[in-house]
Scaffold this motif. Sequence first.
Motif, PDB file in Angstrom:
ATOM      1  N   PRO A  96       6.499  -5.254 -11.493  1.00 52.66           N
ATOM      2  CA  PRO A  96       6.231  -6.636 -11.916  1.00 52.66           C
ATOM      3  C   PRO A  96       4.807  -6.888 -12.416  1.00 52.66           C
ATOM      4  O   PRO A  96       4.605  -7.714 -13.306  1.00 52.66           O
ATOM      5  N   GLU A  97       3.834  -6.175 -11.864  1.00 45.30           N
ATOM      6  CA  GLU A  97       2.443  -6.396 -12.284  1.00 45.30           C
ATOM      7  C   GLU A  97       2.231  -6.101 -13.765  1.00 45.30           C
ATOM      8  O   GLU A  97       1.259  -6.583 -14.362  1.00 45.30           O
ATOM      9  N   PHE A  98       3.121  -5.312 -14.374  1.00 42.46           N
ATOM     10  CA  PHE A  98       2.955  -4.953 -15.780  1.00 42.46           C
ATOM     11  C   PHE A  98       3.901  -5.721 -16.709  1.00 42.46           C
ATOM     12  O   PHE A  98       4.019  -5.387 -17.882  1.00 42.46           O
ATOM     13  N   ALA A  99       4.522  -6.754 -16.208  1.00 42.88           N
ATOM     14  CA  ALA A  99       5.404  -7.569 -17.053  1.00 42.88           C
ATOM     15  C   ALA A  99       4.623  -8.154 -18.224  1.00 42.88           C
ATOM     16  O   ALA A  99       5.142  -8.240 -19.341  1.00 42.88           O
ATOM     17  N   ASN A 100       3.363  -8.530 -17.990  1.00 49.73           N
ATOM     18  CA  ASN A 100       2.515  -9.113 -19.035  1.00 49.73           C
ATOM     19  C   ASN A 100       1.156  -8.442 -19.122  1.00 49.73           C
ATOM     20  O   ASN A 100       0.197  -9.040 -19.614  1.00 49.73           O
ATOM     21  N   LEU A 101       1.083  -7.214 -18.625  1.00 53.90           N
ATOM     22  CA  LEU A 101      -0.173  -6.467 -18.614  1.00 53.90           C
ATOM     23  C   LEU A 101       0.110  -5.067 -19.149  1.00 53.90           C
ATOM     24  O   LEU A 101       0.981  -4.363 -18.630  1.00 53.90           O
ATOM     25  N   ASN A 102      -0.611  -4.678 -20.195  1.00 51.75           N
ATOM     26  CA  ASN A 102      -0.409  -3.372 -20.804  1.00 51.75           C
ATOM     27  C   ASN A 102      -0.745  -2.279 -19.775  1.00 51.75           C
ATOM     28  O   ASN A 102      -1.855  -2.262 -19.231  1.00 51.75           O
ATOM     29  N   PRO A 103       0.177  -1.358 -19.477  1.00 47.22           N
ATOM     30  CA  PRO A 103      -0.052  -0.367 -18.425  1.00 47.22           C
ATOM     31  C   PRO A 103      -0.920   0.818 -18.876  1.00 47.22           C
ATOM     32  O   PRO A 103      -0.517   1.974 -18.828  1.00 47.22           O
ATOM     33  N   THR A 104      -2.128   0.509 -19.322  1.00 47.92           N
ATOM     34  CA  THR A 104      -3.112   1.550 -19.620  1.00 47.92           C
ATOM     35  C   THR A 104      -3.578   2.157 -18.302  1.00 47.92           C
ATOM     36  O   THR A 104      -3.403   1.560 -17.228  1.00 47.92           O
ATOM     37  N   ALA A 105      -4.195   3.319 -18.363  1.00 42.48           N
ATOM     38  CA  ALA A 105      -4.731   3.925 -17.143  1.00 42.48           C
ATOM     39  C   ALA A 105      -5.728   2.985 -16.474  1.00 42.48           C
ATOM     40  O   ALA A 105      -5.757   2.868 -15.249  1.00 42.48           O
ATOM     41  N   GLU A 106      -6.515   2.289 -17.291  1.00 42.19           N
ATOM     42  CA  GLU A 106      -7.494   1.344 -16.738  1.00 42.19           C
ATOM     43  C   GLU A 106      -6.801   0.236 -15.950  1.00 42.19           C
ATOM     44  O   GLU A 106      -7.208  -0.105 -14.831  1.00 42.19           O
ATOM     45  N   ASN A 107      -5.739  -0.326 -16.531  1.00 42.65           N
ATOM     46  CA  ASN A 107      -5.023  -1.409 -15.851  1.00 42.65           C
ATOM     47  C   ASN A 107      -4.232  -0.912 -14.647  1.00 42.65           C
ATOM     48  O   ASN A 107      -4.125  -1.622 -13.643  1.00 42.65           O
ATOM     49  N   ILE A 108      -3.694   0.290 -14.726  1.00 38.19           N
ATOM     50  CA  ILE A 108      -2.977   0.853 -13.577  1.00 38.19           C
ATOM     51  C   ILE A 108      -3.947   1.015 -12.406  1.00 38.19           C
ATOM     52  O   ILE A 108      -3.629   0.644 -11.270  1.00 38.19           O
ATOM     53  N   ALA A 109      -5.130   1.545 -12.662  1.00 35.08           N
ATOM     54  CA  ALA A 109      -6.136   1.716 -11.600  1.00 35.08           C
ATOM     55  C   ALA A 109      -6.522   0.370 -10.999  1.00 35.08           C
ATOM     56  O   ALA A 109      -6.656   0.238  -9.779  1.00 35.08           O
ATOM     57  N   MET A 110      -6.693  -0.639 -11.844  1.00 33.32           N
ATOM     58  CA  MET A 110      -7.057  -1.975 -11.367  1.00 33.32           C
ATOM     59  C   MET A 110      -5.940  -2.568 -10.493  1.00 33.32           C
ATOM     60  O   MET A 110      -6.204  -3.133  -9.433  1.00 33.32           O
ATOM     61  N   VAL A 111      -4.698  -2.409 -10.929  1.00 30.03           N
ATOM     62  CA  VAL A 111      -3.565  -2.921 -10.146  1.00 30.03           C
ATOM     63  C   VAL A 111      -3.488  -2.205  -8.802  1.00 30.03           C
ATOM     64  O   VAL A 111      -3.304  -2.849  -7.757  1.00 30.03           O
ATOM     65  N   ILE A 112      -3.640  -0.899  -8.805  1.00 35.34           N
ATOM     66  CA  ILE A 112      -3.614  -0.136  -7.547  1.00 35.34           C
ATOM     67  C   ILE A 112      -4.713  -0.630  -6.614  1.00 35.34           C
ATOM     68  O   ILE A 112      -4.482  -0.869  -5.422  1.00 35.34           O
ATOM     69  N   TYR A 113      -5.906  -0.809  -7.143  1.00 36.71           N
ATOM     70  CA  TYR A 113      -7.014  -1.316  -6.334  1.00 36.71           C
ATOM     71  C   TYR A 113      -6.658  -2.672  -5.731  1.00 36.71           C
ATOM     72  O   TYR A 113      -6.841  -2.896  -4.532  1.00 36.71           O
ATOM     73  N   ASN A 114      -6.164  -3.585  -6.564  1.00 39.00           N
ATOM     74  CA  ASN A 114      -5.858  -4.939  -6.098  1.00 39.00           C
ATOM     75  C   ASN A 114      -4.781  -4.944  -5.014  1.00 39.00           C
ATOM     76  O   ASN A 114      -4.814  -5.775  -4.112  1.00 39.00           O
ATOM     77  N   ILE A 115      -3.849  -4.015  -5.094  1.00 39.64           N
ATOM     78  CA  ILE A 115      -2.823  -3.899  -4.049  1.00 39.64           C
ATOM     79  C   ILE A 115      -3.438  -3.358  -2.765  1.00 39.64           C
ATOM     80  O   ILE A 115      -3.232  -3.903  -1.673  1.00 39.64           O
ATOM     81  N   LEU A 116      -4.212  -2.278  -2.883  1.00 39.92           N
ATOM     82  CA  LEU A 116      -4.750  -1.614  -1.692  1.00 39.92           C
ATOM     83  C   LEU A 116      -5.838  -2.410  -0.992  1.00 39.92           C
ATOM     84  O   LEU A 116      -5.938  -2.360   0.241  1.00 39.92           O
ATOM     85  N   VAL A 117      -6.628  -3.143  -1.750  1.00 39.54           N
ATOM     86  CA  VAL A 117      -7.726  -3.884  -1.126  1.00 39.54           C
ATOM     87  C   VAL A 117      -7.189  -4.921  -0.124  1.00 39.54           C
ATOM     88  O   VAL A 117      -7.874  -5.258   0.855  1.00 39.54           O
ATOM     89  N   GLU A 118      -5.964  -5.363  -0.325  1.00 43.87           N
ATOM     90  CA  GLU A 118      -5.340  -6.306   0.610  1.00 43.87           C
ATOM     91  C   GLU A 118      -4.868  -5.628   1.897  1.00 43.87           C
ATOM     92  O   GLU A 118      -4.580  -6.303   2.881  1.00 43.87           O
ATOM     93  N   GLN A 119      -4.782  -4.289   1.888  1.00 39.45           N
ATOM     94  CA  GLN A 119      -4.232  -3.547   3.021  1.00 39.45           C
ATOM     95  C   GLN A 119      -5.300  -2.849   3.874  1.00 39.45           C
ATOM     96  O   GLN A 119      -4.982  -2.339   4.941  1.00 39.45           O
ATOM     97  N   ILE A 120      -6.521  -2.802   3.388  1.00 42.91           N
ATOM     98  CA  ILE A 120      -7.595  -2.048   4.043  1.00 42.91           C
ATOM     99  C   ILE A 120      -8.598  -3.033   4.650  1.00 42.91           C
ATOM    100  O   ILE A 120      -8.898  -4.077   4.068  1.00 42.91           O
TER     101      ILE A 120
END
Length: 142
Positions: A96-120
């Motif tokens: 779902p995070e890429f429904a309106n976000l181009n899944p470039t490596a840069e954006n994938i890394a940012m999405v991963i960070y945003n998910i993990l920062v909520e868990q750590i």
Amino acid sequence: MTSIGNKRKTAIVRREHFNAAHRLHNAHWSDEKNQRIFGKCNNPNYHGHNYELEVKIIGYCDTETGYVIDTKIISDIIKKYILNRFDHKNLNLDVPEFANLNPTAENIAMVIYNILVEQIDSELEIKIILYETPRNYVEYPL
């Protein structure tokens, strides 16, 4: 976290792997412009990568455990929140995070960070290093 055992921060890195397909495309551009900018990555039938993910956790070692964070905890979090969501998926269609976000490596890394920062634990810093190919990788944040 209990008392700080080391006055200097230490980093622990967990490396994981996932496979995913994606298409780089900007819906506001013409097909010609998308092809010119994104080349093979604009394939309408998508293309895949064997991603290597490094999650770096930075903090102070706990005096009782000697850990910045237990690697089992990192591993479990990455599996639950990243690998289960991204591995063997079409990022454009299945994440779902890429429904309106181009899944470039840069954006994938940012999405991963945003998910993990909520868990750590918020006392710990997180850095993401994502290898799209053995020669191309991104780091987020800097």
